[in-house]
Each structure stands twice: as C-alpha cells, then as structure tokens.
Design a protein around this motif. Structure first.
Motif, PDB file in Angstrom:
ATOM      1  N   ASN A 151     -31.084 -13.512   4.428  1.00 12.62           N
ATOM      2  CA  ASN A 151     -31.418 -12.635   3.298  1.00 12.62           C
ATOM      3  C   ASN A 151     -30.198 -12.163   2.508  1.00 12.62           C
ATOM      4  OD1 ASN A 151     -30.238 -10.677   4.787  1.00 12.62           O
ATOM      5  ND2 ASN A 151     -32.127  -9.711   5.476  1.00 12.62           N
ATOM      6  N   GLY A 152     -29.079 -12.815   2.687  1.00 12.32           N
ATOM      7  CA  GLY A 152     -27.871 -12.415   1.957  1.00 12.32           C
ATOM      8  C   GLY A 152     -26.902 -11.625   2.827  1.00 12.32           C
ATOM      9  N   ASN A 153     -27.426 -11.061   3.921  1.00 14.58           N
ATOM     10  CA  ASN A 153     -26.576 -10.330   4.873  1.00 14.58           C
ATOM     11  C   ASN A 153     -26.713 -10.906   6.264  1.00 14.58           C
ATOM     12  OD1 ASN A 153     -25.684  -8.115   3.160  1.00 14.58           O
ATOM     13  ND2 ASN A 153     -27.877  -7.626   3.077  1.00 14.58           N
ATOM     14  N   GLY A 154     -27.165 -12.161   6.339  1.00 12.57           N
ATOM     15  CA  GLY A 154     -27.478 -12.750   7.634  1.00 12.57           C
ATOM     16  C   GLY A 154     -28.977 -12.912   7.763  1.00 12.57           C
ATOM     17  N   PRO A 155     -29.449 -13.290   8.963  1.00 16.30           N
ATOM     18  CA  PRO A 155     -30.884 -13.538   9.122  1.00 16.30           C
ATOM     19  C   PRO A 155     -31.723 -12.276   8.987  1.00 16.30           C
ATOM     20  CG  PRO A 155     -29.720 -13.720  11.237  1.00 16.30           C
ATOM     21  CD  PRO A 155     -28.671 -13.530  10.194  1.00 16.30           C
ATOM     22  N   ASP A 156     -32.965 -12.465   8.593  1.00 13.18           N
ATOM     23  CA  ASP A 156     -33.922 -11.360   8.495  1.00 13.18           C
ATOM     24  C   ASP A 156     -34.115 -10.796   9.912  1.00 13.18           C
ATOM     25  OD1 ASP A 156     -36.283  -9.915   8.655  1.00 13.18           O
ATOM     26  OD2 ASP A 156     -37.292 -11.112   7.115  1.00 13.18           O
ATOM     27  N   MET A 157     -33.530  -9.635  10.159  1.00 16.05           N
ATOM     28  CA  MET A 157     -33.485  -9.129  11.530  1.00 16.05           C
ATOM     29  C   MET A 157     -34.832  -8.630  12.035  1.00 16.05           C
ATOM     30  SD  MET A 157     -30.799  -9.934  13.017  1.00 16.05           S
ATOM     31  CE  MET A 157     -31.229  -9.074  14.511  1.00 16.05           C
ATOM     32  N   ASP A 158     -35.719  -8.225  11.126  1.00 17.50           N
ATOM     33  CA  ASP A 158     -37.052  -7.826  11.608  1.00 17.50           C
ATOM     34  C   ASP A 158     -37.724  -9.038  12.254  1.00 17.50           C
ATOM     35  OD1 ASP A 158     -36.646  -5.322  10.665  1.00 17.50           O
ATOM     36  OD2 ASP A 158     -37.798  -5.584   8.814  1.00 17.50           O
ATOM     37  N   LYS A 159     -37.575 -10.173  11.566  1.00 16.44           N
ATOM     38  CA  LYS A 159     -38.155 -11.431  12.089  1.00 16.44           C
ATOM     39  C   LYS A 159     -37.490 -11.834  13.394  1.00 16.44           C
ATOM     40  CE  LYS A 159     -41.231 -13.931   9.928  1.00 16.44           C
ATOM     41  NZ  LYS A 159     -41.327 -13.665   8.491  1.00 16.44           N
ATOM     42  N   VAL A 160     -36.151 -11.773  13.398  1.00 14.55           N
ATOM     43  CA  VAL A 160     -35.411 -12.198  14.591  1.00 14.55           C
ATOM     44  C   VAL A 160     -35.843 -11.364  15.786  1.00 14.55           C
ATOM     45  CG1 VAL A 160     -33.105 -12.264  15.658  1.00 14.55           C
ATOM     46  CG2 VAL A 160     -33.418 -13.115  13.328  1.00 14.55           C
ATOM     47  N   GLU A 161     -35.921 -10.049  15.592  1.00 14.13           N
ATOM     48  CA  GLU A 161     -36.283  -9.169  16.717  1.00 14.13           C
ATOM     49  C   GLU A 161     -37.698  -9.472  17.220  1.00 14.13           C
ATOM     50  OE1 GLU A 161     -33.347  -5.490  15.425  1.00 14.13           O
ATOM     51  OE2 GLU A 161     -35.454  -5.446  14.840  1.00 14.13           O
ATOM     52  N   GLU A 162     -38.582  -9.736  16.269  1.00 20.65           N
ATOM     53  CA  GLU A 162     -39.956 -10.044  16.660  1.00 20.65           C
ATOM     54  C   GLU A 162     -39.997 -11.348  17.478  1.00 20.65           C
ATOM     55  OE1 GLU A 162     -42.420 -10.084  13.098  1.00 20.65           O
ATOM     56  OE2 GLU A 162     -43.655 -11.619  14.102  1.00 20.65           O
ATOM     57  N   LEU A 163     -39.298 -12.365  16.974  1.00 19.98           N
ATOM     58  CA  LEU A 163     -39.339 -13.676  17.634  1.00 19.98           C
ATOM     59  C   LEU A 163     -38.598 -13.673  18.969  1.00 19.98           C
ATOM     60  CD1 LEU A 163     -38.690 -15.788  14.414  1.00 19.98           C
ATOM     61  CD2 LEU A 163     -40.749 -15.957  15.842  1.00 19.98           C
ATOM     62  N   ALA A 164     -37.487 -12.927  19.023  1.00 23.50           N
ATOM     63  CA  ALA A 164     -36.673 -12.931  20.241  1.00 23.50           C
ATOM     64  C   ALA A 164     -37.370 -12.220  21.395  1.00 23.50           C
ATOM     65  CB  ALA A 164     -35.315 -12.293  19.972  1.00 23.50           C
ATOM     66  N   ALA A 165     -38.440 -11.518  21.101  1.00 21.10           N
ATOM     67  CA  ALA A 165     -39.188 -10.851  22.178  1.00 21.10           C
ATOM     68  C   ALA A 165     -39.898 -11.873  23.067  1.00 21.10           C
ATOM     69  CB  ALA A 165     -40.198  -9.882  21.568  1.00 21.10           C
ATOM     70  N   ASP A 166     -40.063 -13.078  22.566  1.00 20.10           N
ATOM     71  CA  ASP A 166     -40.705 -14.142  23.347  1.00 20.10           C
ATOM     72  C   ASP A 166     -39.707 -14.704  24.367  1.00 20.10           C
ATOM     73  OD1 ASP A 166     -41.695 -16.530  24.283  1.00 20.10           O
ATOM     74  OD2 ASP A 166     -42.241 -17.335  22.312  1.00 20.10           O
ATOM     75  N   ALA A 215     -26.645  -7.874  18.546  1.00 16.28           N
ATOM     76  CA  ALA A 215     -26.030  -7.539  19.831  1.00 16.28           C
ATOM     77  C   ALA A 215     -26.942  -6.658  20.676  1.00 16.28           C
ATOM     78  CB  ALA A 215     -24.696  -6.827  19.595  1.00 16.28           C
ATOM     79  N   ALA A 216     -27.693  -5.783  20.015  1.00 18.23           N
ATOM     80  CA  ALA A 216     -28.418  -4.751  20.762  1.00 18.23           C
ATOM     81  C   ALA A 216     -29.912  -5.028  20.924  1.00 18.23           C
ATOM     82  CB  ALA A 216     -28.225  -3.407  20.063  1.00 18.23           C
ATOM     83  N   MET A 217     -30.453  -6.010  20.217  1.00 17.52           N
ATOM     84  CA  MET A 217     -31.918  -6.177  20.234  1.00 17.52           C
ATOM     85  C   MET A 217     -32.431  -6.478  21.650  1.00 17.52           C
ATOM     86  SD  MET A 217     -32.307  -9.852  18.373  1.00 17.52           S
ATOM     87  CE  MET A 217     -31.614 -11.334  19.097  1.00 17.52           C
ATOM     88  N   ARG A 218     -33.700  -6.123  21.841  1.00 15.45           N
ATOM     89  CA  ARG A 218     -34.331  -6.468  23.119  1.00 15.45           C
ATOM     90  C   ARG A 218     -34.767  -7.919  23.036  1.00 15.45           C
ATOM     91  NH1 ARG A 218     -37.357  -3.349  26.458  1.00 15.45           N
ATOM     92  NH2 ARG A 218     -39.172  -4.578  25.910  1.00 15.45           N
ATOM     93  N   PHE A 278     -30.682 -14.789  26.952  1.00 17.63           N
ATOM     94  CA  PHE A 278     -30.618 -15.156  25.528  1.00 17.63           C
ATOM     95  C   PHE A 278     -29.152 -15.282  25.102  1.00 17.63           C
ATOM     96  CE2 PHE A 278     -30.383 -14.190  21.024  1.00 17.63           C
ATOM     97  CZ  PHE A 278     -31.523 -14.756  20.477  1.00 17.63           C
ATOM     98  N   ARG A 279     -28.846 -16.258  24.240  1.00 16.47           N
ATOM     99  CA  ARG A 279     -27.475 -16.434  23.767  1.00 16.47           C
ATOM    100  C   ARG A 279     -27.406 -16.520  22.236  1.00 16.47           C
ATOM    101  NH1 ARG A 279     -26.576 -15.151  28.118  1.00 16.47           N
ATOM    102  NH2 ARG A 279     -25.032 -15.896  29.618  1.00 16.47           N
ATOM    103  N   ILE A 280     -26.430 -15.799  21.697  1.00 11.56           N
ATOM    104  CA  ILE A 280     -26.098 -15.943  20.274  1.00 11.56           C
ATOM    105  C   ILE A 280     -25.004 -16.998  20.197  1.00 11.56           C
ATOM    106  CG2 ILE A 280     -25.132 -14.800  18.250  1.00 11.56           C
ATOM    107  CD1 ILE A 280     -25.972 -12.100  19.584  1.00 11.56           C
ATOM    108  N   PHE A 281     -25.262 -18.097  19.533  1.00  8.60           N
ATOM    109  CA  PHE A 281     -24.220 -19.100  19.288  1.00  8.60           C
ATOM    110  C   PHE A 281     -23.536 -18.701  17.977  1.00  8.60           C
ATOM    111  CE2 PHE A 281     -24.614 -22.924  22.164  1.00  8.60           C
ATOM    112  CZ  PHE A 281     -25.405 -22.292  23.110  1.00  8.60           C
ATOM    113  N   TRP A 282     -22.428 -17.988  18.119  1.00 12.25           N
ATOM    114  CA  TRP A 282     -21.731 -17.342  16.997  1.00 12.25           C
ATOM    115  C   TRP A 282     -20.639 -18.296  16.544  1.00 12.25           C
ATOM    116  CZ3 TRP A 282     -23.021 -12.719  14.773  1.00 12.25           C
ATOM    117  CH2 TRP A 282     -22.055 -11.997  14.079  1.00 12.25           C
ATOM    118  N   ASP A 283     -20.988 -19.176  15.620  1.00 12.50           N
ATOM    119  CA  ASP A 283     -20.067 -20.241  15.203  1.00 12.50           C
ATOM    120  C   ASP A 283     -19.233 -19.733  14.026  1.00 12.50           C
ATOM    121  OD1 ASP A 283     -18.764 -22.491  14.422  1.00 12.50           O
ATOM    122  OD2 ASP A 283     -20.564 -23.669  13.950  1.00 12.50           O
TER     123      ASP A 283
END
Ligand SMILES: Cc1ncc(COP(=O)(O)O)c(C=O)c1O
Length: 437
Positions: free
Chosen positions: A163-178, A207-210, A216-221
C-alpha cells in the motif's frame, strides 16, 4: 508527438482519430528495428567497472586474514571476522549474527526454505513439510524469483497488496493467524518493483503480530539497503531488534548481498538473524560445504575497506544510474502525463520503476513493445505464478542499457502504453454503441 489529455473522457470519433495517429507513430518506431532490453535489473558494464580493482585482489603475496587464516584453504564457515565486521552495520547486526555465503543471497533464501521444509526451524515443533498445504504471503507486486522459490517447493502463495508503506498489515495479520501460513517475503527498502519503503509501523506490526504458526518467518530481503538514487539515504526499522523486543526473537531471517555493489555474479551474500537462527543455519550449512569463498571475502574487505568506503562506492553507482531513472520517468511524463492511463513510481533507490497501466492492457503492451524491438519483463511476472489478475503492472529496469537506449526504450514503452489504452477504450465504446443500437 501526439498530445493527449484524459482519454477516458474522450468522444468515440476523437478516440478513433487518436488511435490512428498513435498507431502511425508506433509504426514509425517499428520501422526503426530497434533491439533494446529493459527486462532484468542488472548492473551495467560501467557499474561493474567500478569494482574492477577487485580482480587484482588480494594479490599473489598477501592472502592471509587478520586472524592469519590462509583464505585459499577450507574452513571459516561463518565468514572472515573482518568481512563480517565490514558488513554488520549494513545489516544492522553485530558481526557474530552474520553468516557470509557465496555469491547469491537467493541461494541462501532457497536453502532456508528447503531446510525449514525438511528439518524445521527454531521454535517449531516439526518440519514445515509436515504441515498440510503450507502457505507463504507474497506482497504484490513483488519479486518473481522469491515467488518462484516458494512455488517450486509447493507452498500455497497468497498475494497481499502493498500500500505504499509495505504490505497491507490488516490483511497480513488476518492471514498470518492461520497456522499453515509459515512466512512472508519482504523487500523492506526500495522494494522490487514498487520502490516503496516499509514504514516503521509496518515493521513493528510484522515483528509483533500474533501468528498461528509458532515458527513463522519473515524473509526480510534487504537487497537494496545501500542502493540509493538520491542524496537521501533512507533507513528502515531494524527488524531483528523489533522482533526481539516483541518477544519473537527468531521471527526474522535477514538477507542481503553485494550483487549490485561489486559484481552481480561474484559478490558476497549475507544471512543475519538471532543467535538461535544463526546456529541453526550454520549447523545445516556445515553439512553442505566445508566453507565459503574467503578469497572473495578478503578482496571485498581490501577493496571497500570500511562502511564509508562502501557508501562512497554506492554514490558512484548512483551517479551512473540515477540519470537513467530520470530519463525513464521523463519519457513517461512527457507521453502519458495528464492522460490518466498510467501511474508510475518515482523510486528513491533500488533497481526498478513500476508502472500501473489500464487494467487488461499490460500483456498487450509487452507484446507491442516486443514488436517494436523493446523487451520488457513479461506482464504478470510481479505476481505469484506469473499471473497478474488485473493484467495491470509493468516492471521497467533502466540500469543495464546505456542512457541513450534507456531514453529510446522508455519512449517506445510509453507510446505502447498509450496505444493499448486507446485501443481498449475505443473497443469498449464501440461495443457499447453496438449494444445500444
Ligand atoms: C529483491 C531482490 N532480492 C535478491 C536479488 C538477487 O540477489 P542475489 O544476487 O544476492 O542472489 C534481487 C535481484 O534482482 C532482488 O531484486
């Protein structure tokens, strides 16, 4: 050059006239039988020349590290201490938290994925391959080779909009709950291809999301961390520190390389992470190799010397490539400014310009450009599986061709964007008219 204002609002007769004019201009370019290539983000020969002194290093006489290791021999799995000290600030870690690999950070990413699948990662209870249908989050538009690695090993790839500042974090948090979602690809600075820079808030939330998966791993390239195109050297948050503070100390794997600092085919690649992850990495890497190419590490240290040397070297790159980015943006602006048919990024670093065109025309544009002798990255490449559902995003890579070629190629691409948009608009108006009559 045909001057155009917002074509979407134009009347059918005007559009038809415009289509003929733009086609005629396009045919003029086609007749010139150009052969230009803006496909891949490679350094130009002049950029590679900046590092030619490497070819004579370390020389026949002094091939010993500061610790008196003979760099020609086996060993030194984690990398020479002086090389780790040189690159530690670039990755925002202490030298004990870096592993120096050979010439490709992609190979290190590939290893991490394969090892995670076969062996698991710290904090996990089982190898990732035991998760039915493991999934990976793929910010889009993104880097095709990231997506290819996770595609190759059978992950379900889930696109998440940037979204211009990185990924849409609402979406990421929702999806990462799986719990099946095992990780996310991130290019935090001067992202490929959008050039965006992750905001501190995005980094903090990552860094802090559940997460459903404890491993879970962030591949921070951070491939473009020192690759600035303006005098401003942008910074991003230190993801390893944020993860540690958020009590997820092992969540991030950080990668970078000197592929676009020294030699793309003969640079150094880096992995940086928590103490547990570095132990994990070295434990597995030690089975795969007796040690990396330390001759290359030593010559990089002797050539770049220190952080200041690295930054000055990157300034020399900037002097060569910033004019090419300016030329591309100027060509897009001249042809498409005010038409409403495209939006493009103005990156302050990195290797790419991303252009969003009229939906449903990106593939047509790549085809038209090819016909006119200009190769651009296939439409769809910036999406998982090479499929852009909107057929919207083009990735331009201005670094490799000469400035003259960049100018010519960008002019052709801009014209093709316009032609495809006018064709599409004409067609839809003609269809509408036929339907109404
Ligand atoms: C985001 C990103 N990561 C990694 C790479 C390749 O890195 P390396 O040469 O270290 O394998 C590229 C090359 O274009 C890239 O754009």
């Amino acid at each position: 050059m045909v001057t155009v204002t917002r074509i979407i609002d134009s009347k059918t007769e005007d559009l038809r006239a415009l289509r003929s004019q733009v086609r005629a201009e396009y045919e003029g370019f086609r007749a010139r039988k150009l052969a230009l290539d803006m496909t891949r983000g490679k350094p130009s020969p002049e950029q590679l020349d900046l590092a030619n002194a490497l070819l004579a290093l370390p020389g026949e006489r002094d091939f010993f590290s500061q610790a008196k290791e003979d760099v020609r021999n086996y060993g030194g799995l984690q990398g020479l201490a002086e090389a780790r000290a040189l690159f530690a600030p670039m990755l925002g870690v202490t030298p004990d938290r870096i592993v120096i690999g050979n010439n490709a950070s992609l190979a290190m990413m590939n290893d991490c994925i394969v090892w995670a699948l076969l062996k698991g990662v710290p904090g996990g209870t089982a190898p990732w391959s035991q998760t039915p249908q493991p999934a990976f989050l793929c910010p889009v538009p993104g880097y095709d080779r990231h997506f290819m690695i996770t595609e190759e090993y059978g992950f379900r790839l889930i696109p998440v909009p940037l979204n211009g500042n990185g990924p849409d974090m609402d979406k990421v948090e929702e999806l990462a709950a799986d719990p099946a979602v095992k990780g996310i690809w991130c290019i935090p600075k001067y992202s490929n291809p959008t050039g965006e820079i992750y905001s501190p808030e995005t980094s903090q939330r990552l860094a802090a999301m559940r997460t459903g998966a404890p491993d879970f791993r962030i591949f921070w390239d951070n491939a473009y961390t020192v690759h600035h195109l303006t005098p401003r050297r942008h910074e991003v948050a230190n993801i390893l520190e944020l993860c540690e503070k958020a009590e997820n100390p092992d969540r991030a794997f950080v990668f970078a390389s000197t592929s676009k600092v020294t030699f793309a085919g003969a640079g150094l690649a880096f992995f940086a992470s928590s103490a547990a992850n570095v132990r994990w990495y070295l434990g597995l890497a030690g089975k795969r190799t007796i040690g990396p190419d330390k001759v290359n590490q030593l010559r990089h240290v002797r050539f770049l010397k220190n952080e200041d040397g690295l930054l000055r070297h990157m300034d020399a790159h900037r002097a060569l490539i910033a004019p090419k980015f300016d030329a591309t943006i100027a060509a897009l602006e001249a042809r498409l400014g005010g038409t409403g048919v495209a939006k493009w990024t103005k990156p302050e670093g990195g290797y790419f310009i991303s252009v969003d065109v009229v939906d449903g025309t990106a593939r047509r544009i790549v085809e038209l450009a090819k016909e006119a002798g200009v190769a651009i990255t296939p439409a769809g490449a910036t999406w998982p599986h090479g499929r852009d559902p909107y057929d919207r995003t083009l990735r331009l890579a201005p670094t490799y061709p000469s400035l003259g070629d960049v100018r010519a190629a960008s002019e052709v691409v801009a014209l093709c964007i316009l032609l495809a948009a006018v064709e599409k608009q004409c067609e839809s108006q003609e269809k509408k008219a036929a339907h109404e009559s």
